[in-house]
Scaffold this motif. Sequence first.
Motif, mmCIF file in Angstrom:
data_model
loop_
_atom_site.group_PDB
_atom_site.id
_atom_site.type_symbol
_atom_site.label_atom_id
_atom_site.label_comp_id
_atom_site.label_asym_id
_atom_site.label_seq_id
_atom_site.Cartn_x
_atom_site.Cartn_y
_atom_site.Cartn_z
ATOM 1 N N LEU A 48 45.769 40.148 36.783
ATOM 2 C CA LEU A 48 46.567 39.785 38.074
ATOM 3 C C LEU A 48 45.750 40.710 39.110
ATOM 4 C CD1 LEU A 48 50.181 40.695 36.896
ATOM 5 C CD2 LEU A 48 49.250 38.504 37.328
ATOM 6 N N PRO A 49 46.020 40.138 40.242
ATOM 7 C CA PRO A 49 45.148 40.942 41.238
ATOM 8 C C PRO A 49 45.607 42.510 41.330
ATOM 9 C CG PRO A 49 46.127 38.854 42.112
ATOM 10 C CD PRO A 49 46.562 39.272 40.760
ATOM 11 N N GLY A 50 44.547 43.327 41.286
ATOM 12 C CA GLY A 50 44.586 44.653 41.235
ATOM 13 C C GLY A 50 44.365 45.411 39.901
ATOM 14 N N GLU A 51 44.413 44.703 39.121
ATOM 15 C CA GLU A 51 44.030 45.177 37.763
ATOM 16 C C GLU A 51 42.557 45.496 37.602
ATOM 17 O OE1 GLU A 51 46.045 43.775 33.912
ATOM 18 O OE2 GLU A 51 46.459 42.001 34.913
ATOM 19 N N ILE A 52 42.213 46.451 37.011
ATOM 20 C CA ILE A 52 41.113 46.778 36.640
ATOM 21 C C ILE A 52 40.465 46.099 35.403
ATOM 22 C CG2 ILE A 52 39.329 48.841 35.950
ATOM 23 C CD1 ILE A 52 41.032 50.705 37.054
ATOM 24 N N ALA A 96 36.231 42.905 42.950
ATOM 25 C CA ALA A 96 35.777 43.649 43.814
ATOM 26 C C ALA A 96 35.422 45.215 42.993
ATOM 27 C CB ALA A 96 36.777 43.833 45.075
ATOM 28 N N ILE A 97 34.598 45.707 43.933
ATOM 29 C CA ILE A 97 34.538 47.235 43.406
ATOM 30 C C ILE A 97 35.030 48.423 44.165
ATOM 31 C CG2 ILE A 97 31.946 46.777 42.513
ATOM 32 C CD1 ILE A 97 30.815 48.023 45.237
ATOM 33 N N VAL A 98 35.438 49.286 43.071
ATOM 34 C CA VAL A 98 35.927 50.719 43.829
ATOM 35 C C VAL A 98 35.269 51.595 43.127
ATOM 36 C CG1 VAL A 98 37.975 49.421 44.671
ATOM 37 C CG2 VAL A 98 37.973 50.354 42.309
ATOM 38 N N PRO A 99 35.112 52.896 43.795
ATOM 39 C CA PRO A 99 34.702 53.961 43.081
ATOM 40 C C PRO A 99 35.493 54.690 42.052
ATOM 41 C CG PRO A 99 34.527 54.355 45.546
ATOM 42 C CD PRO A 99 35.464 52.984 45.111
ATOM 43 N N ASN A 100 34.893 55.248 40.729
ATOM 44 C CA ASN A 100 35.870 55.639 39.833
ATOM 45 C C ASN A 100 35.657 57.148 39.513
ATOM 46 O OD1 ASN A 100 33.657 55.607 37.938
ATOM 47 N ND2 ASN A 100 34.106 53.669 37.016
ATOM 48 N N ARG A 101 36.174 57.739 38.545
ATOM 49 C CA ARG A 101 35.987 59.085 38.239
ATOM 50 C C ARG A 101 34.724 59.412 37.556
ATOM 51 N NH1 ARG A 101 40.328 60.779 33.877
ATOM 52 N NH2 ARG A 101 38.891 62.541 33.878
ATOM 53 N N PHE A 102 34.103 58.490 37.191
ATOM 54 C CA PHE A 102 32.677 58.617 36.446
ATOM 55 C C PHE A 102 31.563 58.508 37.280
ATOM 56 C CE2 PHE A 102 35.719 56.591 33.296
ATOM 57 C CZ PHE A 102 35.720 57.571 32.392
ATOM 58 N N ASP A 106 34.455 50.678 39.545
ATOM 59 C CA ASP A 106 35.309 49.986 38.705
ATOM 60 C C ASP A 106 35.287 48.637 39.226
ATOM 61 O OD1 ASP A 106 36.015 51.860 36.740
ATOM 62 O OD2 ASP A 106 37.937 52.403 37.783
ATOM 63 N N PHE A 107 35.650 47.493 38.447
ATOM 64 C CA PHE A 107 35.435 46.123 38.869
ATOM 65 C C PHE A 107 37.168 45.643 38.717
ATOM 66 C CE2 PHE A 107 31.399 47.340 37.428
ATOM 67 C CZ PHE A 107 30.503 46.467 38.651
ATOM 68 N N VAL A 108 37.536 45.485 39.981
ATOM 69 C CA VAL A 108 39.095 45.073 40.242
ATOM 70 C C VAL A 108 39.246 43.567 40.537
ATOM 71 C CG1 VAL A 108 41.184 45.642 41.298
ATOM 72 C CG2 VAL A 108 39.527 47.521 40.874
ATOM 73 N N ALA A 109 40.396 43.024 40.022
ATOM 74 C CA ALA A 109 40.360 41.850 40.140
ATOM 75 C C ALA A 109 41.096 41.763 41.636
ATOM 76 C CB ALA A 109 41.618 41.095 39.140
ATOM 77 N N VAL A 161 36.752 43.133 55.294
ATOM 78 C CA VAL A 161 38.226 43.334 55.955
ATOM 79 C C VAL A 161 39.135 44.146 55.149
ATOM 80 C CG1 VAL A 161 39.951 42.217 56.935
ATOM 81 C CG2 VAL A 161 37.863 41.401 57.533
ATOM 82 N N SER A 162 38.919 43.855 53.763
ATOM 83 C CA SER A 162 39.992 44.412 52.588
ATOM 84 C C SER A 162 39.592 45.872 52.409
ATOM 85 C CB SER A 162 40.230 43.519 51.743
ATOM 86 O OG SER A 162 38.985 43.411 50.881
ATOM 87 N N GLY A 163 38.242 46.187 52.749
ATOM 88 C CA GLY A 163 37.775 47.631 52.390
ATOM 89 C C GLY A 163 37.068 47.674 50.818
ATOM 90 N N PHE A 164 36.824 46.379 50.277
ATOM 91 C CA PHE A 164 36.222 46.597 48.964
ATOM 92 C C PHE A 164 34.746 46.650 48.915
ATOM 93 C CE2 PHE A 164 40.650 44.838 47.651
ATOM 94 C CZ PHE A 164 40.666 45.685 46.889
ATOM 95 N N TYR A 165 34.040 47.639 49.283
ATOM 96 C CA TYR A 165 32.890 47.935 49.371
ATOM 97 C C TYR A 165 32.233 49.297 49.153
ATOM 98 C CZ TYR A 165 33.811 48.898 54.160
ATOM 99 O OH TYR A 165 34.270 49.751 55.147
ATOM 100 N N ALA A 166 31.269 49.352 48.840
ATOM 101 C CA ALA A 166 30.627 51.036 48.294
ATOM 102 C C ALA A 166 31.168 51.759 49.731
ATOM 103 C CB ALA A 166 29.489 50.966 48.118
ATOM 104 N N PRO A 167 31.574 53.037 49.410
ATOM 105 C CA PRO A 167 32.162 53.837 50.246
ATOM 106 C C PRO A 167 30.851 54.455 51.289
ATOM 107 C CG PRO A 167 33.073 54.597 48.533
ATOM 108 C CD PRO A 167 32.047 53.567 48.183
#
Length: 179
Positions: A48-52, A96-102, A106-109, A161-167
């Motif tokens: 589902l959208p939002g799942e890693i 999309a990508i989001v930074p993770n604790r490692f 992470d790659f998120v749907a 627009v959604s902010g899914f890019y490298a910080p």
Amino acid sequence: MSNPHINKGLSILTDDVACARQLNARNVRVLSTDGDRGRGVFSARDFLPGEIVIIGLIDRMERRRTTNSFQLDWNVHALFQKPAVIVNHSCEPNLAIVPNRFGAYDFVAIEHISSGVEVTWDYATSEFECIGVSVCLCSSANCRGTAGGFSKLPRDHPTLVSGFYAPYLNQTWTSSEKR
């Protein structure tokens, strides 16, 4: 003399990495694509959208950018472990990508993904100038012909627009908005 708090912290991180690898193995499969793109990563279940979908883990840091490295900051590049390093580019990605604790991404749907579908992400969302895809093979309706890099994306691009890019790229986004 060893510090038990440090050892415990290292043990927890090691356990977290092992858990991440197990989740990746459960979530996706590396298979051959039907085209010229070689191998790709395919969902092993519905998302589902939002799942890693994939937890990114760093294999090693790179001294400079390579065609397979991920840009983490202006002069910081890393090679990620499989399966993340194999995920193909698309101009219309389902991840999309989001930074993770490692220290990776992470790659998120970003949409519903059915089991057996190739998962893709837009390389331009982590690279200011992308060298990994000089000729795009994604065949999407809105294919740009090349990944091009963050600097080439239109400012109304849905991922931006959604902010899914490298910080670290946020500096260029806010700078260009001020012009």
